[in-house]
Design an enzyme around this catalytic site. Sequence first.
Site, PDB file in Angstrom:
ATOM      1  N   ASP A   1      -8.528  -5.765  -6.054  1.00 25.48           N
ATOM      2  CA  ASP A   1      -7.924  -4.359  -4.877  1.00 25.48           C
ATOM      3  C   ASP A   1      -9.094  -3.259  -4.722  1.00 25.48           C
ATOM      4  OD1 ASP A   1      -7.010  -2.609  -3.251  1.00 25.48           O
ATOM      5  OD2 ASP A   1      -5.206  -3.151  -3.741  1.00 25.48           O
TER       6      ASP A   1
ATOM      7  N   HIS B   1      -7.466  -5.799  -1.081  1.00 28.22           N
ATOM      8  CA  HIS B   1      -6.056  -5.107  -1.170  1.00 28.22           C
ATOM      9  C   HIS B   1      -5.003  -5.783  -0.330  1.00 28.22           C
ATOM     10  CE1 HIS B   1      -3.946  -1.291  -0.419  1.00 28.22           C
ATOM     11  NE2 HIS B   1      -4.331  -1.474   0.733  1.00 28.22           N
TER      12      HIS B   1
ATOM     13  N   SER C   1       0.709  -1.692  -0.472  1.00 24.01           N
ATOM     14  CA  SER C   1      -0.266   0.147   0.235  1.00 24.01           C
ATOM     15  C   SER C   1       1.047   0.792   0.073  1.00 24.01           C
ATOM     16  CB  SER C   1      -0.794  -0.310   1.323  1.00 24.01           C
ATOM     17  OG  SER C   1      -1.448   0.842   0.786  1.00 24.01           O
TER      18      SER C   1
END
Length: 419
Positions: free
Chosen positions: A364, A396, A289
């Site tokens: 995601d 994600h 991320s």
Amino acid sequence: ALPIYLHHLLRPLELDAATAAAHPEQVGAFVWASEKTGHRHLYLHAADGRELVALTSGAWMVDDVVGVCEAAQTLYFTAGKDDPRQRQLYAVRLDGQGLRAVTSEPGMHGVVLDHACTRFVDVHSSRAQRPTIKLRALADGATLHVIHDEDPNAAAKLATLQLGTPELVELLADDGATTLYGAVYRPDPGVFGPGPYPTVVSVYGGPHAQRVDDSWGMTIDLRAQYLADHGYLVFKLDNRGSARRGLAFEGALRHDMGNVEVRDQVSGVKWLVAQGLADPQRVAIYGWSYGGYMAAMALARAPETFALAIAGAPVSSWDGYDTHYTERYMGLPQENVEGYARSSVMAHVEGMRGKLLLVHGLIDENVHFRHSARLINAMIAAGKDYDLQLYPDERHMPRKLADRVYMERRIFDYLEAHL
């Protein structure tokens, strides 16, 4: 100007008749948190909004208010007052006097007070101590009852993993003044020698996160432990922009993400090299991320330091991410055109020299796959090589066991092949 963070630290006072008679100025009063000094502190305000007294102050920040006992004229809060890598329970009177620590055991304390303001439940752990849950006296912190302690069977199973305790370290940023906190997972010198070692930097690096603290979560990072067991030095560093260090520290990345954070990670690697721990020719970085963004950006902006990056679900350009998150730190795109351009990984792709592995789930819902797709287009246009690992049914973060096992194996194999 620095950002203003939202919080949930409004506490209206609820006075009984006797307390109201003794403290009429507190009728309708409330506790409120502010970062006006550069660190989040607590203030008692009158019903008309006037500040009556600062309850806390100093170069540290309050984490949470866990209770206000009006009859006892005492407020209880958690903070990393003496060390931001820890969280302790503190008490202070509503006149701002008598600040004292209720807990003292090193580590992270999660606290819930009872309504009578006599006891509290303490969930505590440290790097060397698995989580315990105890009922304790609020007056002096004495243990009244052990709710959960170490399970002997679990302890025996855990012993077979032979988890090493990461070492907490301190170093200076490139400004020569800002202290940065890191954690080192060392390979067994009896097996792999004294170093220097091939090094893997584990990074997040974004706002509202702290990755280096004195908690059991540090020790049970199984990827870090596995890599250390196979001869890699693993390093974590909370760069400027990370949480629990005050506004100036967190606001250092304002309007210019991917700059000071990368510089601090480079400072961390240089420190490891100076200690004789890291092989400067074999340094990798991985993250997910914001950490994926950091891994890709580090390879692009500091290729002299990082030879390999594993970027999981990376934000490749902030003009394509959630506005609620992005605009808090980057401002509006039309008002910070240069900042948005400079903070994009694509703006620095030409500088990439090492190996890049992109990892992304195709569904995601947070960092959309579009981010990796745009970065791939930029890599192709620049004639840069990359490797890609996709998970068609994952969001994600991979959740399926088979996908997780496959991903961990591929990440390890990538390091083995290219570092």
